[in-house]
Design a protein around this motif. Structure first.
Motif, PDB file in Angstrom:
ATOM      1  N   MET A   1       0.807  -1.210   0.000  1.00  0.00           N
ATOM      2  CA  MET A   1       0.000   0.000   0.000  1.00  0.00           C
ATOM      3  C   MET A   1       0.844   1.266   0.000  1.00  0.00           C
ATOM      4  O   MET A   1       0.339   2.359  -0.227  1.00  0.00           O
ATOM      5  CB  MET A   1      -0.932   0.011   1.202  1.00  0.00           C
ATOM      6  CG  MET A   1      -2.175  -0.823   0.953  1.00  0.00           C
ATOM      7  SD  MET A   1      -3.402  -0.525   2.204  1.00  0.00           S
ATOM      8  CE  MET A   1      -4.754   0.084   1.239  1.00  0.00           C
TER       9      MET A   1
ATOM     10  N   MET B   1      -1.824   2.757  -6.119  1.00  0.00           N
ATOM     11  CA  MET B   1      -2.260   1.585  -6.866  1.00  0.00           C
ATOM     12  C   MET B   1      -1.781   1.602  -8.318  1.00  0.00           C
ATOM     13  O   MET B   1      -1.259   0.611  -8.829  1.00  0.00           O
ATOM     14  CB  MET B   1      -3.790   1.505  -6.824  1.00  0.00           C
ATOM     15  CG  MET B   1      -4.357   0.366  -7.636  1.00  0.00           C
ATOM     16  SD  MET B   1      -6.149   0.337  -7.541  1.00  0.00           S
ATOM     17  CE  MET B   1      -6.580   0.660  -9.223  1.00  0.00           C
TER      18      MET B   1
ATOM     19  N   ALA C   1      -2.058  -5.288  -7.201  1.00  0.00           N
ATOM     20  CA  ALA C   1      -2.098  -3.907  -6.709  1.00  0.00           C
ATOM     21  C   ALA C   1      -3.328  -3.640  -5.851  1.00  0.00           C
ATOM     22  O   ALA C   1      -3.311  -2.775  -4.985  1.00  0.00           O
ATOM     23  CB  ALA C   1      -2.059  -2.930  -7.881  1.00  0.00           C
ATOM     24  N   THR C   2      -4.409  -4.400  -6.072  1.00  0.00           N
ATOM     25  CA  THR C   2      -5.639  -4.083  -5.329  1.00  0.00           C
ATOM     26  C   THR C   2      -5.908  -5.020  -4.151  1.00  0.00           C
ATOM     27  O   THR C   2      -6.828  -4.790  -3.385  1.00  0.00           O
ATOM     28  CB  THR C   2      -6.863  -4.103  -6.272  1.00  0.00           C
ATOM     29  OG1 THR C   2      -6.859  -5.315  -7.014  1.00  0.00           O
ATOM     30  CG2 THR C   2      -6.860  -2.921  -7.215  1.00  0.00           C
TER      31      THR C   2
END
Lengths: 341, 342, 298
Positions: free
Chosen positions: C138, C142, C167-168
């Protein structure tokens, strides 16, 4: 503590508050909840009145209505509240007259002290505010009086604790502060809404005694809203029993406990275990559950749970309060011959 | 409304048994207080600090005290929701104090728990039937779907619920009905001991009696079923229990039968607790002794030395702040932990 | 009355059956924009499914003689510099967006939820390890993280999905972990332990269903976000590779002629904006309809 008045004592009967046919309803998605459905009662000067009922019976809402503190979606839709010759419901909720009443004449002590004290103001500020506003004291006078008040409710080193914030006090101490604020302006009447329910037995006893002596000290009347029959037996002069938005029985303390006539009152008394009885008595519960207050039928709301209901109860609407033996003893029931034995 | 009060037979007739089901010896549960970045231990909450108890088979023990006195913690140690930090718990002759969860799991059907809050203790996304049947699945007590359904149905009837409501969800029931679901779940494994943690205090006055009666009926129906009844309401505990233990700040101060407790309370705290309970009888109330305690319950992080009650006690002598009183058996099934008694 | 209490009375239900589903739909569709959002998503999904029937031309059919045409009755949004029909490419672009949007969310939500559930329920070391990794992930925005991953993995639909999924994941893990921690504190979870239920059973059957609702809102809005991110990747040329029809790369190709032929850039951009907006609206609607605090008031 022995100076406290007991139920049997002769009391002066000067009427202080008269509530007439008070009606408060809540409009919700499913319909209209008649939380207070035609409630009438009186409070005399220096009297201790108990209003007893289970959750959702309208006992708290009736008190909030008297103070015009009912929140949306609740609305007072009828009735009169006479206090010192004025009908309070004629004033708007935010009018100066109502503010004066709420601050100085009638005060309220709530169940949850944490939510009724402002967390960002010091205890001293919250105490002195109403003293300055309603009694016209100077800052200095108010502060001295506030310290006196805190001291009188048993808060140690009161002077220095004036500058503390509510979160620095324990639950019991916060409730003491609430009592101090409640009696600060020497109100004519204090409404205590389940003031000790959230607290432990011994703390509860401490605080009830304290509250009684504080109110006694300022010669006020007390309306004690509770579900605890023991507490009203100990303190109240007169008792109103509420069920489903109405008063079902009212009378002097001893009449209610020794000569109850409404099946609900009788049921309540039989269903609670008592400390003084032989162990193992089988409790007599009230069957079923309290009614849903939305779109109640016109018949007696206690009918589905009543053990003595007769034909008349099923056919006719809920009766009016009928006087029975004893001073001001009244009950709302068709079957009182059956319950009188 | 004319009813002849029936009385329940005392424990000796109900489950004539003197053998000990649960033997607790000097139970301690100290919760660490951790602070700071490294979660260093900076102190301990001495929630339970040396509790010794015996419960006979089929007996109901009332555990009474105010919030923070450790009564709930004792219950959770017995049901091994907490692992005690000291002392010993023997259940049915087996030391369960430091069993691993895996070793203890098969025993769990013998000790079940009824929780206080009937709203929080039922999974809102499970139907009433599957909540009640969960122990049957967990302990693999049934072989097929039909036995399972029959069993759950029997449990529903036993606690006074309509079995047709099995597919309903908790939010569709009233508080009292939800508590019945909780009781049915507790009964599912046919336990020997049920720990009732404030089972009626969240319910309306008129509903409380229904639940108390149900619990008493169940006790009479199943031979050898015992309860630990944890509550702060002395009237309810006295009504329900065969023996009552009064707790104050993590210790038992007095333990005796309900009759003795009411007629002859010996510990000053017990006396204060009794006097704080209001009886719905105005004439009696006018004559009863009222003891108003000074101050507040001290913090269990830093309990007073000696007898933890000494600072609030009217009978305290200097000795009380030095010596920890132990429970003394005074005969007549009456034990009290006070230096000034006996 | 004694009889009634000794043989427990069969209690009838007091409250009428509460229809949660009906209430949910009523609150959900109360807002006009939610209806618009749902309609847009429906049209979008149908377009993707029936793309070959809707598109008048093959999206990759080049016709250099007719390149850079303005909109006409033959080519509704004109043609691009290779003479491909822009409308047909927009229609096929819905498929790319659909694959990326749903594909990424399915992969990342499942992985993220499992990790969050484990971290929240087991706590301790497991929690520390999982959450530190998530914190590290994080630390990058993103899009930057997806960009890095896509650059390493190379372009193409599958790699874009992998890059965006990784990324999510932290978003789901964090939310699931927080929800699990709060659900775990409920008495019914303790009750589950008290009857001897194993951790895994408790986690899957009791914690997960109760922690899922907030996840649903995140998943919905995430579909929009992922589509936007994919468009961004394609725009800078490391997403869907030519000649694949992707809105991002179409917008990027059209930007050269922004002054003279603005629709080449605006049409795909508008498509992206409308779809992302629709998902955000539906997400908001879900949030309101699922919020337990609003239950009974609306």
């Amino acid at each position: 503590m022995n100076a406290l008045p007991t139920a049997c004592e002769v009391r002066p009967a000067v009427e202080l508050l008269r509530v007439d046919n008070l009606q408060t309803e809540f409009r919700v998605e499913e319909g209209v909840v008649r939380a207070v459905n035609g409630v009438s009662y009186t409070v005399d000067e220096r009297e201790i009145v108990g209003i007893v009922g289970e959750s959702g019976c309208g006992k708290s809402v009736s008190q909030l209505s008297v103070m015009q503190l009912v929140r949306n979606p609740g609305r007072i839709v009828g009735g009169e509240v006479w206090f010192e010759g004025h009908n309070l419901l004629k004033y708007r909720a935010s009018s100066p007259q109502m503010r004066e009443i709420r601050g100085a004449k009638i005060s309220m002590i709530f169940q949850e002290p944490m939510t009724s004290l402002n967390p960002v103001l010091t205890i001293g500020r919250q105490l002195t505010e109403s003293l300055e506003l309603h009694l016209g004291m100077t800052k200095k006078e108010a502060r001295a009086r506030a310290a006196e008040l805190l001291d009188s409710v048993g808060i140690p080193s009161a002077q220095s604790r004036l500058d503390d914030y509510p979160h620095q006090f324990s639950g019991g101490m916060r409730q003491r502060v609430m009592i101090a604020i409640g009696v600060a302006c020497r109100p004519k009447m204090v409404i205590a809404d389940e003031p000790t329910t959230a607290l432990d037995c011994t703390t509860q006893a401490q605080l009830l005694e304290l509250m009684l002596s504080s109110i006694e000290g300022c010669q006020g009347a007390l309306v004690l809203v509770t579900h605890n029959l023991g507490v009203v037996a100990r303190y109240a002069h007169r008792i109103y029993i509420m069920y489903a938005g109405r008063i079902v029985e009212q009378g002097l303390c001893r009449d209610i406990f020794y000569r109850p006539r409404h099946p609900y009152t009788i049921g309540l008394l039989k269903s609670v275990p008592r400390l003084d009885e032989e162990r193992g008595r089988r409790l007599v519960p009230i069957d079923g559950t309290p009614p849903n207050l939305i779109d109640l039928p016109p018949t007696c709301a206690f009918l589905p749970r009543c053990a003595v209901a007769g034909e008349r109860c099923r056919l006719e609407p809920w009766p009016e309060l009928e006087p029975i033996d004893g001073e001001g003893h009244m009950a709302r029931c068709y079957m009182m011959e059956a319950t009188g034995e | 409304m004319t009813t002849v009060p029936e009385t329940t037979p005392p424990v000796s007739e109900r489950a004539a048994s003197t053998d000990v089901l649960l033997d607790i010896d000097c139970l301690k549960m100290h919760f660490p207080i951790r602070r700071g970045l490294l979660r260093r231990k900076v102190g301990e909450v001495k929630a339970v600090d040396g509790v010794t108890l015996k419960i006979r088979r089929g007996e109901t023990l009332g555990l009474v005290g105010e919030s923070g006195c450790g009564k709930t913690t004792v219950g959770r140690c017995i049901s091994r929701l907490y692992t005690p930090t000291g002392g010993r718990i023997c259940f049915d002759g087996v030391d369960i104090t430091s069993m691993s969860e895996k070793e203890f799991r098969p025993l769990r059907r013998n000790i079940s728990v009824i929780f206080q809050d009937p709203y929080a203790s039922l999974d809102p996304r499970q139907s009433a039937g599957s909540i009640v049947g969960e122990p049957l699945k967990v302990h693999k007590l049934v072989e097929n779907k039909r036995d399972y359904n029959d069993w759950v149905e029997r449990l529903f009837v036993k606690v006074g619920l309509d079995p047709n409501l099995m597919s309903r969800f908790p939010h569709e029931f009233s508080g009292g009905q939800r508590q019945r679901i909780g009781i049915a779940r507790a009964l599912a494994g046919e336990p020997k001991l049920i720990i009732c943690d404030e089972p009626v205090s969240a319910l309306d006055v008129s509903i409380q009696a229904q639940i108390i009666n149900l619990l008493m009926d169940l006790r009479e129906g199943a031979s050898g079923l015992g309860y630990i009844f944890i509550a702060h309401d002395l009237s309810v505990v006295k009504h329900f229990s065969d023996r009552i233990a009064v707790m104050y700040l993590g210790r038992i101060v007095e333990i005796t039968t309900p009759g003795e407790l009411y007629d002859n309370p010996l510990h000053p705290y017990t006396r204060a607790l009794l006097s704080a309970v209001c009886v719905p009888d105005p004439d009696l109330e006018a004559t009863r002794e009222r003891i108003v305690l000074e101050g507040e319950v001290p913090s269990p992080v830093n309990p007073p030395s000696g007898c933890t009650f000494h600072a609030r006690c009217v009978n305290a002598i200097p000795e009380c702040s030095k010596t920890v009183p132990v429970l003394k058996d005074l005969g007549n099934d009456h034990e009290v932990a006070c230096l000034r008694v006996g | 009355m004694n009889d009634v209490s000794t043989t427990p009375a069969v209690e009838t239900i007091a409250a009428p059956r509460v229809n949660e589903w009906k209430r949910f739909l009523r609150v959900f569709f109360q807002r006009k924009l939610v209806i618009v959002g749902v309609a847009v998503i429906l049209i979008w999904v149908l377009t993707a499914i029936f793309a070959p029937l809707i598109a008048p031309y093959d999206p990759n059919l080049q016709n250099l003689k007719e390149n850079l045409q303005p909109p006409s009755s033959e080519h509704w949004v004109g043609t691009d510099n290779m003479g491909r029909d822009v409308f047909s490419r927009l229609v096929y672009g819905t498929r790319t967006a659909l694959y990326v949007g749903f594909g990424t969310v399915i992969v990342s939500a499942i992985i993220g939820m499992i990790l969050g559930l484990l971290a929240g329920y087991l706590g301790g070391v497991v929690n520390a390890i999982i959450m530190r990794i998530m914190d590290a992930l994080m630390g990058f925005p993103m899009l930057i993280l997806a960009l890095l991953l896509a650059a390493v993995l190379g372009g193409g639909l599958q790699n874009v999905i992998i890059a965006l999924s990784i990324a999510t994941i932290p978003g789901y893990t964090r939310l699931m972990c927080a929800e699990t921690l709060s659900v775990r504190e409920n008495e019914y979870i303790m009750a589950q332990r008290a009857i001897g239920s194993k951790s895994f059973r408790t986690m899957v059957r009791h914690v997960l269903p109760n922690a899922f609702q907030p996840l649903l809102v995140l998943i919905t809005t995430m579909i929009g976000n992922v589509i936007l991110a994919e468009a961004g990747l394609s725009f800078i040329g490391i997403g869907i590779q030519p000649p694949g029809a992707a809105w991002g790369s179409m917008a990027s190709a059209g930007i050269r002629d922004l002054g003279t032929l603005p629709w080449l850039c605006f049409a795909p951009s508008l498509a992206i904006a409308v779809v992302v907006f629709a998902f955000n609206m539906v997400g908001d609607g879900l949030r309101d309809a699922l919020d337990p605090k609003l239950r009974g008031t609306l």
